[in-house]
Design a protein around this motif. Structure first.
Motif, mmCIF file in Angstrom:
data_model
loop_
_atom_site.group_PDB
_atom_site.id
_atom_site.type_symbol
_atom_site.label_atom_id
_atom_site.label_comp_id
_atom_site.label_asym_id
_atom_site.label_seq_id
_atom_site.Cartn_x
_atom_site.Cartn_y
_atom_site.Cartn_z
ATOM 1 N N LYS A 1 8.089 2.844 15.494
ATOM 2 C CA LYS A 1 8.465 2.749 15.348
ATOM 3 C C LYS A 1 9.280 3.856 13.593
ATOM 4 N N VAL A 2 8.742 3.333 12.460
ATOM 5 C CA VAL A 2 9.257 3.440 11.598
ATOM 6 C C VAL A 2 8.605 5.088 11.037
ATOM 7 N N GLU B 1 0.817 -1.304 0.486
ATOM 8 C CA GLU B 1 0.245 0.046 -0.061
ATOM 9 C C GLU B 1 0.856 1.227 0.391
ATOM 10 N N HIS B 2 0.630 2.248 -1.059
ATOM 11 C CA HIS B 2 1.488 3.480 -0.402
ATOM 12 C C HIS B 2 0.434 4.501 0.326
ATOM 13 N N ARG B 3 -0.583 4.772 0.363
ATOM 14 C CA ARG B 3 -1.264 5.811 1.568
ATOM 15 C C ARG B 3 -0.967 4.868 2.869
ATOM 16 N N THR B 4 0.064 6.241 3.903
ATOM 17 C CA THR B 4 0.117 5.875 4.873
ATOM 18 C C THR B 4 -0.979 5.629 6.332
ATOM 19 N N GLU B 5 -2.071 6.132 6.169
ATOM 20 C CA GLU B 5 -3.097 6.559 6.719
ATOM 21 C C GLU B 5 -3.582 5.168 7.496
ATOM 22 N N PRO B 6 -4.436 4.749 5.885
ATOM 23 C CA PRO B 6 -5.040 2.874 6.637
ATOM 24 C C PRO B 6 -3.300 2.161 7.101
ATOM 25 N N ILE B 7 -2.265 2.423 6.775
ATOM 26 C CA ILE B 7 -1.145 1.230 7.497
ATOM 27 C C ILE B 7 -1.033 1.512 9.025
ATOM 28 N N ALA B 8 -1.186 2.992 9.515
ATOM 29 C CA ALA B 8 -0.604 3.158 10.590
ATOM 30 C C ALA B 8 -1.878 2.292 10.973
ATOM 31 N N GLU B 9 -2.715 3.023 10.473
ATOM 32 C CA GLU B 9 -4.236 2.169 11.591
ATOM 33 C C GLU B 9 -3.958 0.633 11.549
ATOM 34 N N LEU B 10 -3.912 0.044 10.561
ATOM 35 C CA LEU B 10 -4.337 -0.979 10.682
ATOM 36 C C LEU B 10 -2.786 -2.943 10.893
ATOM 37 N N SER B 11 -1.666 -2.119 10.943
ATOM 38 C CA SER B 11 -0.346 -3.130 10.937
ATOM 39 C C SER B 11 -0.031 -3.485 12.002
ATOM 40 N N ASP B 12 0.507 -4.239 12.097
ATOM 41 C CA ASP B 12 1.143 -4.285 12.952
ATOM 42 C C ASP B 12 2.854 -4.315 13.083
ATOM 43 N N ARG B 13 2.989 -4.684 11.775
ATOM 44 C CA ARG B 13 4.410 -4.151 11.354
ATOM 45 C C ARG B 13 4.696 -3.811 10.130
ATOM 46 N N VAL B 14 5.145 -2.925 9.453
ATOM 47 C CA VAL B 14 5.067 -2.180 8.333
ATOM 48 C C VAL B 14 6.879 -2.155 7.629
ATOM 49 N N ILE B 15 6.784 -2.787 6.554
ATOM 50 C CA ILE B 15 8.008 -3.078 6.278
ATOM 51 C C ILE B 15 8.405 -1.862 4.867
ATOM 52 N N VAL B 16 9.926 -1.166 5.157
ATOM 53 C CA VAL B 16 9.796 0.035 3.585
ATOM 54 C C VAL B 16 11.051 -0.553 2.665
ATOM 55 N N MET B 17 10.760 -0.720 1.818
ATOM 56 C CA MET B 17 11.228 -1.179 0.826
ATOM 57 C C MET B 17 12.106 -0.597 -0.105
ATOM 58 N N ASP B 18 13.158 -0.312 -0.906
ATOM 59 C CA ASP B 18 13.709 0.436 -1.177
ATOM 60 C C ASP B 18 14.820 0.057 -2.577
ATOM 61 N N ASN B 19 14.278 0.068 -3.191
ATOM 62 C CA ASN B 19 15.934 -0.044 -4.432
ATOM 63 C C ASN B 19 16.284 -2.173 -4.230
ATOM 64 N N GLY B 20 14.753 -3.104 -3.927
ATOM 65 C CA GLY B 20 15.069 -4.546 -3.538
ATOM 66 C C GLY B 20 15.625 -5.095 -2.512
ATOM 67 N N SER B 21 15.461 -3.929 -1.321
ATOM 68 C CA SER B 21 16.284 -4.775 -0.197
ATOM 69 C C SER B 21 14.870 -4.001 0.740
ATOM 70 N N VAL B 22 15.272 -3.976 2.183
ATOM 71 C CA VAL B 22 14.514 -3.750 3.322
ATOM 72 C C VAL B 22 15.299 -3.320 3.905
ATOM 73 N N VAL B 23 15.194 -1.217 3.843
ATOM 74 C CA VAL B 23 15.448 -0.846 4.568
ATOM 75 C C VAL B 23 15.397 0.200 5.530
ATOM 76 N N LEU B 24 13.894 -0.747 6.263
ATOM 77 C CA LEU B 24 13.817 0.142 7.717
ATOM 78 C C LEU B 24 12.528 -0.823 7.947
ATOM 79 N N GLU B 25 12.592 -1.545 9.198
ATOM 80 C CA GLU B 25 11.245 -2.686 9.765
ATOM 81 C C GLU B 25 10.620 -1.645 10.966
ATOM 82 N N GLY B 26 9.453 -2.176 11.066
ATOM 83 C CA GLY B 26 9.421 -2.093 12.837
ATOM 84 C C GLY B 26 7.677 -1.784 12.679
ATOM 85 N N SER B 27 7.697 -1.712 13.897
ATOM 86 C CA SER B 27 6.011 -1.267 14.390
ATOM 87 C C SER B 27 5.717 -0.091 13.680
ATOM 88 N N PRO B 28 4.421 0.442 13.066
ATOM 89 C CA PRO B 28 4.770 1.687 12.894
ATOM 90 C C PRO B 28 4.718 2.609 13.605
#
Lengths: 267, 274
Positions: free
Chosen positions: B228-229, B199-226
């Motif tokens: 933290k992220v 998903e690229h809208r962060t409002e629903p992500i913040a509300e719904l998810s236990d964990r957020v994974i941020v990817m850039d250029n084929g790698s995970v660059v940041l990961e954690g609870s909403p």
């Protein structure tokens, strides 16, 4: 002179119910307005009257002071550029250069002038390095910039953007909006149709709300988003910041920075 | 559980890997959101979860994807279709039957589920997506949000354990978006389903998810609870990701010492001040 002047227009598609039920709207030269409202409220139908894609069954549409009934779509599109949701629908040439040159060529603009205009637009839309690439090899955001370039190269005085950011990521959206803001500074009138209330409050001076084929609200983003009854009627959700300023009992704000200042002053 | 070990993938005719060594574990019942700029590899990652990559889409694949301990390399894609439902951007591409009921019966019929159980599953699935009244409707007549809810329900009747959704609301209007997200919330909270959402809208992500994974250029660059992220405002901004307005506002206030933490939702924001 207003850039767009709509007077009491009605419109229905064949064998379908009426889509516009008496709409009047004046847009000043160089204004940046957003049109919002639920699907089916008539936003796109209204905008298609600006370049003659649709003609009213009753009422009048004036563009730059001239009655559109006297002009063809081709003539109107010199002044009114229209960017749609899905850029692929607008792309058909073999190279990016040809794609952008297509419009002015049809208007009989000279070769030299076309070359000049296209290169200028390629620069504004940051597509110069793709001049000779096939349009379909571009990414989603680049394709939308190309579609915008093909509209901008006609040097329209009015730009209609119909949900131009759907399906694009935020960097691509930012890229499109930068270009649109620049054009607006040069006195191009912008009509943005969108569901994104964040964009509306960020960009436009004026929001027109449509519901069931009529204009049911017209004001600044602050005025519109403070009107709970109107929002309910149009099933619009106000931006988070507006909701939050209300929650805190502060004067309504639609931008983060403005609410930040207000909170800091209050604390 | 999903386990991804040092996953690399390169599409044919491409010069660069689109996934460059991904390591992830997703627990049963977890709601994980993946976010990142176009071309970062998030959609490709989704396609590795049910074995479409490398089974159907070839390329240079290395590493392992294990679903409940079973390696996707070792089984047919059809094996995983019982376990994993995959929902794409455009619901129209997934609907084909003449009625909603037929649409929902198709999956379990192919799995040879008994008729009375299919009926039970259909009414259960329709109640979750709140569309019981549309059982006899032609799917083509539904609104965008309704179509996407039927696409979700058509996977639910297969009783999957995991639901993978790749930008399921990007083509929908605000009403449709809200409808789909509220279905996901219910599936997570009540049915304890594992959900992977791109998903690229962060409002629903913040509300719904236990964990957020941020990817850039084929790698995970940041990961954690909403929490933290979305505190990494500057890093995210560099990737073109805007945190929810309420998080950004409270981030600014936190920088100046006015509040202790960022807020993810309006309600959290309110509590910071009371």
């Amino acid at each position: 002179m207003n850039s767009i002047e709509v007077k009491g227009i009605h419109f229905s598609y064949p064998e379908s119910q009426e889509m516009l039920k008496g709409v009047s709207l004046s847009v000043r030269m160089g204004e940046f307005i957003s049109i919002v409202g639920q699907n089916g409220s008539g936003k796109t139908t209204l905008a298609k009257h600006f370049n003659g894609l649709l003609r009213p069954s009753k009422g009048k549409v004036y563009i730059l002071g001239k009655d559109t009934k006297d002009f063809s779509i081709a003539e109107l599109s010199k002044n009114v550029g229209h960017l749609f949701q899905n850029p692929e629908n607008q792309i058909f040439e073999e190279t990016v250069f040809q794609e952008i040159a297509f419009g002015p060529k049809n208007l009989g603009v000279s070769e030299d002038e076309i070359e000049k205009r296209v290169d200028k637009v390629l620069k504004t839309t940051r597509l110069s390095k793709y001049r000779d690439s096939h349009p379909l090899s571009l990414s989603g955001g680049e394709k939308q910039r190309l579609a915008l370039a093909s509209v901008v190269v006609m040097e329209p005085q009015i730009l209609v953007l119909d949900e131009p950011t759907t399906g694009l990521d935020l960097l691509s959206i930012a890229g499109i909006l930068e270009i649109v803001k620049e054009l607006n500074k040069k006195n191009v009138t912008v009509v943005l149709i969108t569901h994104d209330m964040g964009l509306v409050s960020e960009l436009s001076e004026r929001v027109v709300v449509m519901g069931d084929g009529q204009i049911i609200g017209d004001g600044t983003p602050k005025e519109i988003f403070a009107d709970d009854e109107l929002l309910e009627r149009a099933s619009l959700e106000p931006p988070q910041i507006m909701q939050f300023s209300k929650m805190l009992g502060l004067k309504p704000e639609v931008k983060v920075d403005a609410l930040y200042k207000r909170i800091v002053d209050a604390l | 559980m999903i386990e991804i070990k040092d996953l690399r993938f390169k599409y044919h005719r491409e010069t660069e890997d689109v996934l460059k060594g991904i390591n992830l574990r997703i627990k049963k019942g977890e709601f994980v959101s993946i976010i990142g700029p176009s071309g970062c590899g998030k959609s490709t990652l989704c396609l590795t979860l049910n074995g479409i990559i490398p089974k159907t889409i070839n390329g240079d694949f290395s590493g392992d994807v294990l679903i409940d301990g079973i390696n996707t390399k070792d089984k047919d894609v059809s094996e995983f279709s019982k376990k994993i439902g995959m929902i794409l951007q455009n619901p129209e591409s997934q609907l084909f039957a003449m009625t909603v009921e037929e649409e929902l019966a198709f999956g379990p019929e192919n799995l040879a589920v008994p008729k009375n159980e299919i009926e039970e599953r259909i009414s259960w699935a329709l109640s979750i997506v709140d569309m019981e009244h549309k059982i006899d409707e032609f799917p083509g007549n539904l609104s965008g949000g309704e179509k996407q809810r039927i696409a979700i329900a058509s996977f639910l009747t297969m009783k999957p354990e995991i639901l993978v959704l790749d930008e399921p609301t990007s083509q929908l209007d605000p009403v449709g978006k809200r409808e789909v997200f509220s279905v996901l919330k219910e599936l997570h909270k009540k049915e304890k389903m594992t959900i992977v959402l791109v998903e690229h809208r962060t409002e629903p992500i913040a509300e719904l998810s236990d964990r957020v994974i941020v990817m850039d250029n084929g790698s995970v660059v940041l990961e954690g609870s909403p929490r933290k992220v979305f505190d990494e405002v500057n890093l995210l901004r560099g990737l073109g990701i805007m945190v929810p307005d309420i998080s950004y506002l409270t981030y600014l206030l936190k920088q100046e010492g006015y509040v202790k933490d960022i807020a993810l939702t309006l309600e959290e924001g309110r509590r910071l001040f009371i």
